[in-house]
Design a protein around this motif. Structure first.
Motif, mmCIF file in Angstrom:
data_model
loop_
_atom_site.group_PDB
_atom_site.id
_atom_site.type_symbol
_atom_site.label_atom_id
_atom_site.label_comp_id
_atom_site.label_asym_id
_atom_site.label_seq_id
_atom_site.Cartn_x
_atom_site.Cartn_y
_atom_site.Cartn_z
ATOM 1 N N GLY A 114 -4.284 18.706 -6.483
ATOM 2 C CA GLY A 114 -5.248 18.051 -7.360
ATOM 3 C C GLY A 114 -4.646 16.909 -8.153
ATOM 4 N N VAL A 115 -3.467 17.143 -8.724
ATOM 5 C CA VAL A 115 -2.855 16.095 -9.537
ATOM 6 C C VAL A 115 -2.293 14.977 -8.657
ATOM 7 C CG1 VAL A 115 -2.378 17.331 -11.655
ATOM 8 C CG2 VAL A 115 -0.846 17.630 -9.725
ATOM 9 N N LEU A 116 -1.849 15.320 -7.440
ATOM 10 C CA LEU A 116 -1.413 14.266 -6.523
ATOM 11 C C LEU A 116 -2.577 13.355 -6.163
ATOM 12 C CD1 LEU A 116 0.940 16.270 -4.118
ATOM 13 C CD2 LEU A 116 1.634 14.457 -5.693
ATOM 14 N N LYS A 117 -3.725 13.944 -5.866
ATOM 15 C CA LYS A 117 -4.898 13.135 -5.525
ATOM 16 C C LYS A 117 -5.342 12.281 -6.707
ATOM 17 C CE LYS A 117 -9.603 13.210 -3.734
ATOM 18 N NZ LYS A 117 -9.327 11.946 -3.021
ATOM 19 N N SER A 118 -5.186 12.797 -7.922
ATOM 20 C CA SER A 118 -5.611 12.048 -9.104
ATOM 21 C C SER A 118 -4.830 10.750 -9.290
ATOM 22 C CB SER A 118 -5.477 12.911 -10.363
ATOM 23 O OG SER A 118 -4.107 13.112 -10.706
ATOM 24 N N LEU B 50 -2.799 2.896 -4.043
ATOM 25 C CA LEU B 50 -2.336 4.202 -3.565
ATOM 26 C C LEU B 50 -3.499 4.939 -2.902
ATOM 27 C CD1 LEU B 50 0.057 6.725 -5.150
ATOM 28 C CD2 LEU B 50 -2.157 7.552 -4.375
ATOM 29 N N ARG B 51 -3.221 5.527 -1.742
ATOM 30 C CA ARG B 51 -4.225 6.310 -1.023
ATOM 31 C C ARG B 51 -3.648 7.700 -0.744
ATOM 32 N NH1 ARG B 51 -6.046 5.665 4.824
ATOM 33 N NH2 ARG B 51 -4.724 3.807 4.829
ATOM 34 N N TYR B 52 -4.359 8.723 -1.189
ATOM 35 C CA TYR B 52 -3.950 10.114 -0.979
ATOM 36 C C TYR B 52 -4.471 10.576 0.376
ATOM 37 C CZ TYR B 52 -3.984 15.218 -1.615
ATOM 38 O OH TYR B 52 -3.821 16.578 -1.459
ATOM 39 N N VAL B 53 -3.578 11.131 1.210
ATOM 40 C CA VAL B 53 -3.950 11.568 2.555
ATOM 41 C C VAL B 53 -3.561 13.038 2.720
ATOM 42 C CG1 VAL B 53 -3.700 11.177 5.026
ATOM 43 C CG2 VAL B 53 -3.542 9.238 3.444
ATOM 44 N N PRO B 54 -4.532 13.960 2.700
ATOM 45 C CA PRO B 54 -4.207 15.376 2.936
ATOM 46 C C PRO B 54 -4.004 15.642 4.420
ATOM 47 C CG PRO B 54 -6.570 15.122 2.589
ATOM 48 C CD PRO B 54 -5.964 13.746 2.425
ATOM 49 N N VAL B 55 -2.953 16.361 4.767
ATOM 50 C CA VAL B 55 -2.652 16.672 6.170
ATOM 51 C C VAL B 55 -2.389 18.162 6.301
ATOM 52 C CG1 VAL B 55 -1.077 16.307 8.091
ATOM 53 C CG2 VAL B 55 -1.683 14.388 6.615
ATOM 54 N N GLU C 37 0.850 -1.185 0.000
ATOM 55 C CA GLU C 37 0.000 0.000 0.000
ATOM 56 C C GLU C 37 0.886 1.236 0.000
ATOM 57 O OE1 GLU C 37 -3.493 1.777 2.891
ATOM 58 O OE2 GLU C 37 -1.636 1.070 3.806
ATOM 59 N N ILE C 38 0.520 2.228 -0.821
ATOM 60 C CA ILE C 38 1.233 3.505 -0.827
ATOM 61 C C ILE C 38 0.338 4.560 -0.194
ATOM 62 C CG2 ILE C 38 2.286 5.319 -2.225
ATOM 63 C CD1 ILE C 38 2.843 3.266 -4.377
ATOM 64 N N LEU C 39 0.810 5.143 0.890
ATOM 65 C CA LEU C 39 0.136 6.282 1.501
ATOM 66 C C LEU C 39 0.865 7.539 1.047
ATOM 67 C CD1 LEU C 39 -0.328 4.972 5.150
ATOM 68 C CD2 LEU C 39 -2.107 5.232 3.426
ATOM 69 N N LEU C 40 0.199 8.362 0.256
ATOM 70 C CA LEU C 40 0.797 9.597 -0.227
ATOM 71 C C LEU C 40 0.342 10.723 0.706
ATOM 72 C CD1 LEU C 40 2.486 11.061 -2.327
ATOM 73 C CD2 LEU C 40 0.446 11.207 -3.776
ATOM 74 N N ILE C 41 1.229 11.134 1.610
ATOM 75 C CA ILE C 41 0.908 12.125 2.630
ATOM 76 C C ILE C 41 1.224 13.509 2.078
ATOM 77 C CG2 ILE C 41 1.275 12.856 5.004
ATOM 78 C CD1 ILE C 41 0.236 10.027 4.860
ATOM 79 N N ASP C 42 0.178 14.285 1.768
ATOM 80 C CA ASP C 42 0.348 15.620 1.201
ATOM 81 C C ASP C 42 0.244 16.646 2.320
ATOM 82 O OD1 ASP C 42 0.392 17.943 -0.220
ATOM 83 O OD2 ASP C 42 -1.359 17.502 -1.479
ATOM 84 N N ASN C 43 1.377 17.280 2.636
ATOM 85 C CA ASN C 43 1.412 18.222 3.743
ATOM 86 C C ASN C 43 1.066 19.658 3.324
ATOM 87 O OD1 ASN C 43 3.794 18.962 6.438
ATOM 88 N ND2 ASN C 43 1.591 18.680 6.481
#
Length: 438
Positions: A45-49, A57-62, A31-37
């Motif tokens: 937007g493009v990271l979440k896409s 892959l799971r996009y995680v806004p922080v 699993e890839i957790l993409l932690i966007d700080n």
């Protein structure tokens, strides 16, 4: 696997692409957790896409903390037993991930922190295997090379400390990073000491070879401040019981003496405040009359704000025409914040003023946070049937997860819940009394 990024779409994209291209034997079960700080930034937007096109892959806004210590959040969110954390501009050599999994497979229950040699831009020459504990330019640690890492098939060896661009650890062995860190840096050495005190080794695994993009021709998008560095080091060294005098002496070479003294004194106030006994302290933030507009110093709703008295974090309050519904949903949002950060204990106040005035006596527990759930309501409000100004709730993890499970998540469900129960302050007071027993 956690990839932490801040306004770095290119770095994140190439790191993910490299994982898919060069680690195909491992990625189908990873699993890839993409932690966007910085999820308000242009790259968000493009990271979440990427969720739509990259398997697992799971996009995680922080937004609740702005710090390299956001790496800590990977662990409470991760589903896997083995967690690898990468900066968003790091590339791993082919076979590196397999070597990490093999390392932990051979050592069931191991509590080690596993890192590897940093390669030069030629992707061959080893230019760093560990840090030596030397102060330089506001940082504790300088790169050094142990020749044993030049052979990628060599066995692991112990190291004192290293940069945290890449590291791996079992999820249940993660000792955590101090929740009070802000801004850039200070994990090096501090994290390694916590691992050792937790019964683990800190090792360099020669097969875990990596490249790091250091150059930033367009500039660094996040805050780099001497004040943050000094504050973090003072907090870290205090947590470990280390002498802070070398920290102060080093920063006095680069900062005005009055600034060093001011930060030292502010950290002392923060660490002696009752809220410091908890992993985190939270209060709701509303923008309204008498509140400043959003600026760099006063972030907009949804972001973390540092109060004048450094004892907690603000989380945006929920707005609703029904005050009781807003109160319930806001309290739930605060507990969700604690859950996402993996805190073992949290102090929740109804305002910054309440939190700033917090004392041990008002918490009604001499060594907070001992009870799983402790509620303080102002005497004038009795059991919360009147106003609720001045309410504080002290939680341990089991208690706030239980409350989270009981409080509904949406406005309509919240209204139905309130029709069957007391307002949240009174309901919490009753629940705390039941948990305390006779």
């Amino acid at each position: 696997m956690g990839i932490c990024t801040y306004d770095d779409f290119d770095g994140a994209w190439f790191t993910i692409a490299s994982l898919l291209l060069h680690h195909g034997d491992v990625m189908p079960v990873t699993e890839i957790l993409l932690i966007d700080n910085n999820p308000e930034g242009a790259a968000a937007g493009v990271l979440k896409s990427l969720e739509a096109g990259v398997p697992n892959l799971r996009y995680v806004p922080v937004t609740t903390v702005r710090s390299t210590a956001v790496k800590h959040m990977v662990f409470p969110l991760a589903a896997g037993e083995i967690v690898v954390v990468l900066d968003s501009h790091v590339l791993l050599a082919a076979g590196a991930l397999r070597a990490v999994l093999d390392y932990f497979d051979r050592r069931p229950g191991c509590r080690d922190l596993v890192q590897g040699p940093l390669l030069h831009d030629d992707a061959v020459t080893v230019c760093g295997t560990h840090f030596t504990p030397v102060w330089s330019d506001g940082m504790h640690g300088q790169w050094a090379v142990d020749d044993r890492a030049k052979d990628p098939t060599a066995a692991e060896f112990d190291i004192p400390m290293q940069g945290t661009g890449v590291f791996a650890c079992r999820r249940d062995a993660w000792p955590g990073l101090n929740t009070r860190f802000r801004g850039f840096g200070c994990e090096e050495g501090y994290l390694h000491e916590k691992i050792r005190r937790n019964g683990g080794r800190t090792v360099c695994l020669p097969a875990l070879r990596w490249l790091h993009r250091f150059e930033r021709p367009s500039g660094v998008p996040y805050r780099l401040a001497w004040e943050d560095h000094l504050r973090n080091y003072l907090i870290a060294w205090s947590e470990l019981g280390w002498d802070t005098d070398p920290v102060l002496r080093h920063f006095a070479e680069h900062m005005a003496p009055e600034s060093v003294r001011s930060i030292h004194d502010a950290v002392g106030v923060e660490l002696t405040h009752p809220a410091a006994l908890f992993d985190g302290a939270l209060y709701p933030m509303e923008l309204g009359e008498g509140r400043p507009p959003p600026t760099a110093e006063h972030p907009p709703q949804g972001t973390s704000a540092r109060p004048p008295v450094p004892c907690g974090d603000a989380v945006a309050a929920v707005t609703h025409d029904d005050p009781q519904v807003a109160e319930l949903l806001t309290h739930r949002r605060l507990l969700t914040h604690a859950h996402l950060h993996g805190w073992d204990s949290v102090l929740v106040a109804d305002s910054l003023e309440t939190l700033s005035a917090c004392t041990h006596e008002r918490l009604r527990c001499g060594h907070a946070p001992q009870p799983d759930l402790a509620v303080h309501l102002p005497e004038a409000n009795g059991r919360g049937n009147g106003g609720t100004a001045g309410m504080m709730v002290a939680y341990r993890r089991a208690a706030y997860r239980s409350v989270l499970a009981e409080l509904p998540a949406g406005p309509r469900a919240a209204r139905r819940w309130l029709d069957r129960n007391e307002p949240v302050p009174a309901w919490l007071a009753s629940k705390a009394a039941e948990d305390a027993g006779p």
